[in-house]
Scaffold this motif. Structure first.
Motif, mmCIF file in Angstrom:
data_model
loop_
_atom_site.group_PDB
_atom_site.id
_atom_site.type_symbol
_atom_site.label_atom_id
_atom_site.label_comp_id
_atom_site.label_asym_id
_atom_site.label_seq_id
_atom_site.Cartn_x
_atom_site.Cartn_y
_atom_site.Cartn_z
ATOM 1 N N PHE A 234 -74.008 -28.396 73.329
ATOM 2 C CA PHE A 234 -75.293 -28.858 72.802
ATOM 3 C C PHE A 234 -75.083 -29.783 71.599
ATOM 4 N N PHE A 235 -74.176 -29.421 70.710
ATOM 5 C CA PHE A 235 -73.855 -30.228 69.528
ATOM 6 C C PHE A 235 -73.415 -31.629 69.943
ATOM 7 N N ILE A 236 -72.542 -31.696 70.920
ATOM 8 C CA ILE A 236 -72.024 -32.999 71.382
ATOM 9 C C ILE A 236 -73.138 -33.841 71.987
ATOM 10 N N ILE A 237 -73.929 -33.239 72.855
ATOM 11 C CA ILE A 237 -74.988 -33.983 73.554
ATOM 12 C C ILE A 237 -76.099 -34.412 72.602
ATOM 13 N N SER A 238 -76.630 -33.476 71.823
ATOM 14 C CA SER A 238 -77.784 -33.793 70.979
ATOM 15 C C SER A 238 -77.427 -34.786 69.883
ATOM 16 N N ASN A 239 -76.260 -34.645 69.289
ATOM 17 C CA ASN A 239 -75.886 -35.580 68.224
ATOM 18 C C ASN A 239 -75.486 -36.945 68.767
ATOM 19 N N PHE A 240 -75.024 -36.987 69.993
ATOM 20 C CA PHE A 240 -74.808 -38.295 70.631
ATOM 21 C C PHE A 240 -76.151 -39.022 70.748
ATOM 22 N N GLY A 241 -77.194 -38.270 71.114
ATOM 23 C CA GLY A 241 -78.532 -38.851 71.186
ATOM 24 C C GLY A 241 -79.006 -39.370 69.829
ATOM 25 N N VAL A 242 -78.721 -38.596 68.779
ATOM 26 C CA VAL A 242 -79.082 -39.048 67.427
ATOM 27 C C VAL A 242 -78.343 -40.345 67.100
ATOM 28 N N TRP A 243 -77.067 -40.396 67.403
ATOM 29 C CA TRP A 243 -76.265 -41.584 67.101
ATOM 30 C C TRP A 243 -76.747 -42.806 67.885
ATOM 31 N N ILE A 244 -76.998 -42.624 69.162
ATOM 32 C CA ILE A 244 -77.313 -43.765 70.020
ATOM 33 C C ILE A 244 -78.745 -44.276 69.834
ATOM 34 N N PHE A 245 -79.698 -43.379 69.514
ATOM 35 C CA PHE A 245 -81.104 -43.781 69.502
ATOM 36 C C PHE A 245 -81.771 -43.807 68.139
ATOM 37 N N THR A 246 -81.014 -43.585 67.074
ATOM 38 C CA THR A 246 -81.610 -43.745 65.748
ATOM 39 C C THR A 246 -80.841 -44.816 64.988
ATOM 40 N N ASN A 247 -81.395 -45.217 63.885
ATOM 41 C CA ASN A 247 -80.729 -46.194 63.026
ATOM 42 C C ASN A 247 -79.996 -45.524 61.871
ATOM 43 N N TYR B 111 -77.028 -44.216 61.875
ATOM 44 C CA TYR B 111 -75.580 -44.450 61.889
ATOM 45 C C TYR B 111 -75.281 -45.756 62.604
ATOM 46 N N SER B 112 -74.220 -46.409 62.152
ATOM 47 C CA SER B 112 -73.813 -47.650 62.819
ATOM 48 C C SER B 112 -73.323 -47.329 64.224
ATOM 49 N N LYS B 113 -73.463 -48.266 65.102
ATOM 50 C CA LYS B 113 -73.069 -48.065 66.503
ATOM 51 C C LYS B 113 -71.583 -48.410 66.680
ATOM 52 N N THR B 114 -70.772 -47.719 65.902
ATOM 53 C CA THR B 114 -69.313 -47.866 65.951
ATOM 54 C C THR B 114 -68.706 -46.480 66.078
ATOM 55 N N TRP B 115 -67.386 -46.436 66.336
ATOM 56 C CA TRP B 115 -66.706 -45.139 66.378
ATOM 57 C C TRP B 115 -66.858 -44.426 65.045
ATOM 58 N N GLN B 116 -66.773 -45.174 63.961
ATOM 59 C CA GLN B 116 -66.927 -44.574 62.637
ATOM 60 C C GLN B 116 -68.332 -43.993 62.468
ATOM 61 N N GLY B 117 -69.350 -44.688 62.971
ATOM 62 C CA GLY B 117 -70.718 -44.183 62.903
ATOM 63 C C GLY B 117 -70.896 -42.922 63.722
#
Length: 180
Positions: A115-128, A130-136
């Motif tokens: 759940f942590f992996i999936i939900s936080n991937f959604g946060v990373w991909i669909f919010t502003n 974090y930058s859309k980089t590996w570091q983000g």
């Protein structure tokens, strides 16, 4: 005496009401019984009622409460995370015959990680946020660790409570056999 199927359906409704109500009570972020309800539904209710209904229990809780709280694209990742958790718990439950509290808590650790992996991937991909980089992406997961700790802790606590109560729910069945 209550029909066994009806009894377990009522228990499912009670779990839905508990999960729904808890979402509106003050609590630490991500400290919730929802994953424990997901695990119990997959471990027990899938065999007592219907596996498809049991998989939908966390989704029903989320959807009904999200009608009030509100929806965003992140909800899709949350729903997928809980659906996958239901499936993983169900598959795991098919192999478990002893030490159900230990195994349900192991399932909780696995489920919370997925759940942590999936939900936080959604946060990373669909919010502003974090930058859309590996570091983000790494920063997103790093910043979510306190929420993950609360999720794991609450799952361990609520799963243990639910599975300690479970034998009491089975008691009526045992009493029927003892009286024969």
């Amino acid at each position: 005496m209550m029909n066994n199927h009806k009894k377990w359906f009522i228990i499912a409704i009670i779990l839905i009401l508990i999960g729904f109500t808890y979402r509106f009570l003050p609590h630490p972020p991500n400290f919730s019984p929802l994953m424990a309800i997901t695990i119990f539904s997959s471990f027990v209710l899938s065999k007592k009622i219907n596996k498809y209904f049991s998989f939908s229990i966390p989704l029903i809780i989320l959807f009904i409460s999200d009608l009030i709280i509100g929806f965003s694209i992140i909800n899709l990742f949350v729903y997928i995370g809980f659906l996958i958790s239901s499936l993983l718990s169900y598959i795991y439950s098919l192999k478990v015959q002893k030490n159900i509290i230990i195994h349900s808590n192991l399932s909780g650790l696995i489920n919370n990680t997925v759940f942590f992996i999936i939900s936080n991937f959604g946060v990373w991909i669909f919010t502003n946020m974090y930058s859309k980089t590996w570091q983000g992406l790494i920063e997103c997961y790093y910043n979510a660790i306190p929420f993950f700790k609360n999720s794991v802790l609450s799952t361990l606590i609520f799963t243990t409570i639910i599975f300690l109560i479970y034998p009491l729910l089975e008691m009526e069945k045992r009493e029927q056999y003892d009286s024969r």
